[in-house]
Structure formats: C-alpha cells, structure tokens
Design an enzyme around this catalytic site. Sequence first.
Site, mmCIF file in Angstrom:
data_model
loop_
_atom_site.group_PDB
_atom_site.id
_atom_site.type_symbol
_atom_site.label_atom_id
_atom_site.label_comp_id
_atom_site.label_asym_id
_atom_site.label_seq_id
_atom_site.Cartn_x
_atom_site.Cartn_y
_atom_site.Cartn_z
ATOM 1 N N HIS A 44 65.637 41.075 30.904
ATOM 2 C CA HIS A 44 66.338 41.341 32.166
ATOM 3 C C HIS A 44 67.855 41.238 32.030
ATOM 4 O O HIS A 44 68.599 41.731 32.866
ATOM 5 C CB HIS A 44 65.814 40.441 33.289
ATOM 6 C CG HIS A 44 66.259 39.022 33.260
ATOM 7 N ND1 HIS A 44 65.450 37.987 32.848
ATOM 8 C CD2 HIS A 44 67.427 38.434 33.617
ATOM 9 C CE1 HIS A 44 66.096 36.845 32.955
ATOM 10 N NE2 HIS A 44 67.308 37.093 33.418
ATOM 11 N N SER B 289 70.532 33.020 31.207
ATOM 12 C CA SER B 289 69.371 33.775 30.737
ATOM 13 C C SER B 289 69.545 34.257 29.307
ATOM 14 O O SER B 289 70.565 34.840 28.947
ATOM 15 C CB SER B 289 69.129 34.988 31.636
ATOM 16 O OG SER B 289 68.617 34.604 32.875
ATOM 17 N N ASP C 262 59.533 39.460 28.977
ATOM 18 C CA ASP C 262 60.961 39.299 29.259
ATOM 19 C C ASP C 262 61.755 38.970 27.999
ATOM 20 O O ASP C 262 62.635 38.108 28.016
ATOM 21 C CB ASP C 262 61.193 38.238 30.327
ATOM 22 C CG ASP C 262 62.605 38.326 30.926
ATOM 23 O OD1 ASP C 262 63.214 39.416 30.835
ATOM 24 O OD2 ASP C 262 63.087 37.315 31.465
#
Length: 362
Positions: free
Chosen positions: A107, A219, A142
């Site tokens: 992402h 992230s 992910d």
Amino acid sequence: MFRPLPVSLSALILSLAIVTAACGGDSGGSSATATATMASPTPQADTTTDDKDPLYAPDVVEELTPSVVHILSEAATLDVFGQVTPTRGVGTGFIIDEEGHIVTNNHVITVDGGQPAQQITVTLSDGRQFQARIVGRDPPNDLAVLQIDADGLTPVEFGSSEALQVGDDVLAIGNALDLPGGPTVTKGVVSAKGRLIQQDGITIPDVIQTDAAINPGNSGGPLVNRFGQVVGITTAVIRGDAEGIGLVISIDSARPIVEELIKEGQVERGLLGVTIREITPSLAESFDLAVERGIGLRDVSDGGPADEAGLQPGDIIVELGGEEISNSGDLFKVLTENRAGDTVTVEFYRDGSLESTEVTLG
C-alpha cells in the site's frame, strides 16, 4: 502512502473476492518483465542469537539506520471532474541485499484503485536519492519488493519472528508523519503473536501485535529485536477506541513471499475453488457442529478442484496438506505454500463424521 487498515480481528465471513485474491496472485503491472534480467539476490544469512549479546537500544538504531529508506510514491489520477490530480504518499522500506532489493508494504507504492505508483523515489540515510523499479507486488499479503541501482548499501540482518516471546522488547523504525531529520524510532514490547488481519482483500496470518507507537509513514518499516535483527514489517495500526495496538507482518511469513517476488515477480497460489465461512465456537454451538474451529464451505465451484475432489457445501475443512486449519489465515497460508498442480490431502467433517480426500489445486 500510509493507509491504516480498518482491521477486524474476528471477521466471520470472507467474500469470494478475498478467496480469489488469495489464489491468483498479482503481477504488479509491468514489474514481472522488469525482473527477467535481474541478478539473483544475495540475502544476508541469518544469525542465531545464541552467540549474540543484546544491544543497547541506541546501538541498534545506529546499526539499522543505514538500512532504512524513505519512500516517496507519486502518481497522477483523475478527479470526479476529469481533471488530473497529483497524489503523493510517504512510507518506509529496508534494504535486504547488496543488489539493491528493498522490502516495503504494497500500500506504500499503490494509488487508489490498486494500481502501482508511476514514480517511486527512494532516499537513503546518507541523502542519496534513486528512482526505484517495482520487482513485484503481493496485494493479499500487503508486501512489495523494489530495486535501486546503488553502491555501498547496508543490508539488514534477519531474525526469527517465531523465536519472539510476548513481552520481548522491540523497536519500530520508520518515517513517521514524514518528519524531517531522518527516521523516527519508537520502543515497545511484543504484545501478542498469531494475530490475523482480514480486510479489503488482504489476508495476513501470523501477525505480531506491538505497543510500539506506529504512525502514518511507518508503513513498510522494520520491527527489530534487541539483537538488531529484523523480525517484522510494520503494516497497520488500529485506531479509534484502541490505543497502543500496532500490527506487524512476521518476517518468517514474509520471507518466502519476498523471495518469490524477487524470483518470479509475483506469487502463484493454489486454488480450491470455494467460498468459505469461518467456524467459531458460538457458531458451532448454534448449529450443533462437530468442531468449534475450521473452515466451512458455503459454496463449491462446479468443475473446480474442490468439486473434483468430492467436497460439498456444508463440509468443514480442519486439515489441508498436513496443516491444521482453524481459520482463514491458516487456509491462506497453506494455499500460499502450495502451487497449482500440487495434490494435497484434505481432512473434513461431513454430517459429524471425519472424512479424507485428496485435492489437486488449480
């Protein structure tokens, strides 16, 4: 681009779309072609902690900082009026070999609609900037792998997430809020292991929970143990009423996927051809089922692998390929580890009786 996942840790029903995503893989656009001529990676060997002393936290940070990178993703999208709108997102990644492979979250390099960013800029700790190419993406887990052409890189050292114990000290390193001055470091403990993320086509088993502060921009960054080894990849944080709940992909689960992305540009998963429903103790009690945990089959695709093996709607799978199946994360993990054409044994309950058959995955 950090998009905290609206995580549900006890999702009951998975849609057919999630099952399909878990079985088909994603080529990451043109990235598979880009990997055809790439040199084979030389990942750092694991080092056991038997002969290592725990490091002072500042020493861990000093050792890891050269391996942590800043990732800027840019793309141009159309707004509701058809006007071109630039979008930018910031995340983190870490270098895993001297060939320039970088691991991050999918992402981080993905724009709305699931398409990869058009331009990805990687900034090293020494200030050097490089345009990165996408080696491969795996949206269901992910994960993504990038590559830059650079010299003098410092790869991380991998640890074992399996060896972690609840209560162990860990550090999260990442570009929180894209604050200037380099990555941010937060400290916490392993709060729990074996969590499961299920949301919006993402199914990640064996997730680590930590109370180390995680913010937008973290992230894709590493979670590090007290020996300076990477044991996880920061991916999400639960917000709202919850506090101190960060979720991290375990490195033991991520490494086989990363290796396949580098080698093939995508992950090919086995296909059962079913729509599923997780069995829980409350559901088992309500319907007087034979088991409290497992995967119930809501539907079986005509002519699919499960149908050919004789499985029927209402069957409850409790073991696949020799692995116990308690939830959809277990099923997803086995399908990731096996490929189309592999024949695996399925144990399942039908009308209260335990039965067995073999299924050749599609």
